[in-house]
Design an enzyme around this catalytic site. Structure first.
Site, mmCIF file in Angstrom:
data_model
loop_
_atom_site.group_PDB
_atom_site.id
_atom_site.type_symbol
_atom_site.label_atom_id
_atom_site.label_comp_id
_atom_site.label_asym_id
_atom_site.label_seq_id
_atom_site.Cartn_x
_atom_site.Cartn_y
_atom_site.Cartn_z
ATOM 1 N N GLU A 110 51.842 7.983 25.220
ATOM 2 C CA GLU A 110 51.339 8.737 26.368
ATOM 3 C C GLU A 110 52.427 9.104 27.361
ATOM 4 O O GLU A 110 52.408 10.190 27.948
ATOM 5 C CB GLU A 110 50.241 7.944 27.079
ATOM 6 C CG GLU A 110 48.924 7.862 26.313
ATOM 7 C CD GLU A 110 48.850 6.737 25.310
ATOM 8 O OE1 GLU A 110 49.895 6.097 25.043
ATOM 9 O OE2 GLU A 110 47.752 6.472 24.792
ATOM 10 N N HIS A 153 38.546 -0.071 30.108
ATOM 11 C CA HIS A 153 37.970 1.181 29.598
ATOM 12 C C HIS A 153 36.928 1.735 30.563
ATOM 13 O O HIS A 153 36.041 2.470 30.163
ATOM 14 C CB HIS A 153 37.328 0.955 28.225
ATOM 15 C CG HIS A 153 38.299 1.035 27.086
ATOM 16 N ND1 HIS A 153 39.481 0.344 27.059
ATOM 17 C CD2 HIS A 153 38.269 1.737 25.923
ATOM 18 C CE1 HIS A 153 40.112 0.615 25.928
ATOM 19 N NE2 HIS A 153 39.405 1.452 25.223
#
Ligand SMILES: Cc1ncc(C[n+]2csc(CCOP(=O)(O)OP(=O)(O)O)c2C)c(N)n1
Ligand SMILES: [Mg+2]
Lengths: 351, 317
Positions: A65, A134
């Site tokens: 990322e 998450h």
């Protein structure tokens, strides 16, 4: 869009349509990010794009990322218009250096010689034991930094308008997308349209209190307003849609009218978007009564018994609003039946 | 390679079979919605955790991933507390606050897992740094997937571990996919072992899931590490039999073929090692495992949910 026929579309389909239409219009637009080209297509939001536009314009990346964000920034400076997709906002923490130190600042620190027309799409997860890593709503971290725009549409219509506006914008734009909004359906014109960034929407007019919801908290505030109606409290509900730039005038007009503000975020309150909203309201409408709600000030737990207490819900929002409006009345909670009739957003796993 | 003694084989079989059966039970229970947690099953990949952990001492340390049931159990952490964690119960190994993706048991040397791919690799290096300073010959093992090798921290951790000669074994569980994306779409070359070796550490691959070969390799590598030779790297090829997350198979999705599954099932290590044990002994082990699993599920069912007052406890130490 007076000429467009009404058409119902889900949030997720609106996102996909926006990307497809912009890719059709502008060959510089492309989509990158982990799993954007697989059969699930980021819960459907990128599904089929690779078949239509080919693997040069729709591609998955290695699990890198940090570097991939740099690649998107470089490509944007070179004249392309990347949409970098993340299936969880939590993963943006790996992109932080590139976004904060390069994307946000390039235009300024290079004296206007470059621009960074990129979109970062990031999803907030909830429920089904998504847990600590998450489920985070981290938009305030990006709101803090000048040079990045932050959008958080709460319905399908605005999702399409915001994504198109983000793609056409010459700055880095973060799209905050809550997973629980994806299946929600709204009227969405087929022809492309760009949202005007920095323009809030009054979703429900009221006189007693302003409920300002962010992202998934907008529908929760609308439900809370229904609960409040039953006890004669008339709530106004505002959706800012765009967090940066922010429609200060709309907020000020509303709180001047109602005299009370409850800001509800899909995130923590400490130094969060709700804190900023509260500060703006206090500055622009002195004397207004203000409260905030958001995630409990702790890490998101997985056990349903704890997770339930972690999130604001319509009953909690309504009860807090009641205290603001009638500080001297005895505490009130919506009846369980009433609460059930407006049950908040729900999700049946697994993801 | 000479076959390990029967006691070792029985222990290895027991561990393989326990993990397989426990996860099959997780998959069986899942549709009941009692487990409200994303589960990443290791079914088909058990031989890596078992082959590595059986080569370790009890006081060694392992660090796994969100696909972590196998490493947790192979290192000897208790099944009942894992099940309770999946059920979101107060008796869970993380008190119902972590779920399947964050299994932990510090007493058994199982470091907490992360759902953010790759993030725990440097943490294992940090533990290895402490173990080196401690000087008792303990080692740390970092398990991670093929996808995790693409994150910057992977390269950064290899370099640091080699630089400081840390007692750290890197174990890449290469199941060929990151979610649905094959390595061919993510790696310019497959020369992972060479990449690791170039940092200056022994690096080897086990390509067929052979639990005994992997165990023998780890015994050899760890022996050197205990003596201070520094880190080592193992690429263990494997295959995930179920979907990336969730209880089901997903061969109808089209991103991989059932043929691949069948090839791996033909060399299933649970069956293979089981076949080395006399049928009566094996039946006794199997029965004991079923009893343990039933008890663990009972424990999870009967345990209390966390009290709402616990929502904010442990936010700070
Ligand atoms: C930093 C980060 N990026 C993306 C994800 C989403 N994600 C979850 S698992 C996964 C695949 C990981 O593949 P691998 O490391 O090979 O492990 P496997 O699941 O195959 O065991 C991805 C991309 C994540 N959790 N963390
Ligand atoms: Mg993998």
């Amino acid at each position: 869009m007076p000429d467009a026929a009404p058409r119902a579309l889900s949030y997720v389909d609106a996102l996909r349509e926006a990307a497809a239409q912009e890719m059709e219009r502008d060959p510089r637009v492309f989509v990158m990010g982990l799993d954007v080209d697989d059969h699930k297509g980021i819960q459907g939001s990128t599904k089929g794009l690779v078949d239509r536009f080919g693997p040069e314009r729709v591609f998955t990346t290695p699990l890198s990322e940090d570097a991939m964000t740099g690649v998107a920034i470089g490509a944007a400076q070179a004249g392309l218009r990347p949409i970098h997709v993340h299936i969880r906002m939590d993963f943006l923490m790996l992109c932080m250096n590139q976004l904060v130190n390069i994307a946000a600042k390039s235009r300024y620190m290079y004296g206007g010689q470059v621009k960074v027309p990129m979109v970062v799409r990031a999803m907030i997860g909830k429920s089904w034991g998504q847990g600590a890593q998450h489920s985070q709503g981290l938009h305030a971290m990006f709101m803090h930094v000048p040079g990045i725009k932050v959008l958080a549409p709460s319905n399908a219509h605005d999702a399409k308008g915001c994504l198109i506006a983000a793609i056409r914008d010459d700055n880095p734009v973060l799209m905050v997308e809550h997973r629980l909004l994806y299946p929600l359906i709204a009227e969405v014109p087929e022809a492309p349209y760009a949202a005007r960034l920095g323009e809030a929407r009054v979703l429900r007019k009221g006189t007693d209190i302003t409920l300002l919801g962010i992202s998934a908290m907008v529908p929760e505030c609308l439900r809370a307003a229904e609960l409040l109606r039953e006890i004669g409290i008339d709530a106004e509900v505002i959706d800012p849609i765009s967090l940066v730039p922010f429609d200060r005038a709309a907020l000020a007009a509303s709180v001047r009218k109602t005299g009370r503000l409850l800001a509800v975020d899909s995130a923590w309150t400490m130094c969060g978007a709700s804190a900023e909203v509260a500060a703006m309201a206090a500055e622009d409408a002195p004397g207004v009564r203000i409260a905030r709600l958001g995630f409990a000030p702790t890490t998101c737990p997985t056990a349903p018994s704890l997770e339930h207490a972690f999130y604001p819900n319509p009953a909690v929002i309504a009860a807090r609003a009641h205290v603001l409006v009638r500080p001297d009345a005895k505490t009130w909670r919506p009846s369980p039946e009433a609460e059930r009739s407006v049950t908040g957003l729900n999700f049946k796993g697994p993801f | 390679m000479t076959r390990p003694p029967m006691a070792d084989l029985e222990r290895i079989y027991r561990s393989l079979r326990l993990i397989r059966r426990a996860e099959e039970e997780v998959a069986r229970v899942y549709p009941s919605d009692k487990i409200k947690s994303p589960v990443h099953l290791s079914i088909g990949q058990e031989s890596i955790a078992v082959g590595v952990c059986d080569a370790l001492r009890h006081d060694d340390i392992v660090s796994g991933t969100y696909r972590g049931h196998a490493a947790y159990l192979a290192k000897g952490a208790p099944l009942d507390r894992m099940m309770a964690e999946l059920y979101g119960k107060d008796t869970g190994c993380a008190r119902g606050k972590g779920g399947s993706m964050h299994l932990v048991d510090m007493a058994q040397g199982v470091l907490g897992a992360s759902a953010v791919v790759g993030t725990t690799i440097p943490l294992a290096a940090g533990f290895a740094l402490a173990l080196k300073r401690e000087g008792k010959g303990r080692v740390a093992v970092s398990f991670f997937g093929d996808g995790a090798t693409e994150e910057g921290v992977f390269a950064e951790s290899l370099n640091f571990a080699a630089l400081h000669r840390l007692p750290l074994l890197f174990v890449c569980e290469n199941n060929g996919y990151a979610i649905h994306e094959p390595t061919a779409k993510r790696w310019a070359t497959n020369r992972l072992v060479e990449r690791a070796a170039s940092y200056g550490m022994p690096a080897e691959a086990v390509n067929d899931g052979d639990v005994l070969a992997l165990r023998a390799l780890v015994i050899r590598l760890v022996e050197g590490m205990r003596a201070g030779t520094g880190p080592a790297f193992v690429e263990a090829k494997t295959y995930r039999w179920r979907e990336h997350v969730g209880p089901n198979e997903d061969f109808e999705a089209g991103y991989r073929g059932r043929r691949d599954l069948e090839a791996w099932q033909a060399t299933d290590q649970v069956v293979r090692i089981g076949g080395m044990i006399a049928p009566a002994r094996r039946a006794a082990i199997d029965a004991a495992i079923e009893t343990e699993i039933a008890a663990a599920l009972q424990f999870a069912e009967n345990s209390p949910v966390p009290d709402p007052a616990q929502l904010t406890t442990d936010t700070y130490a």
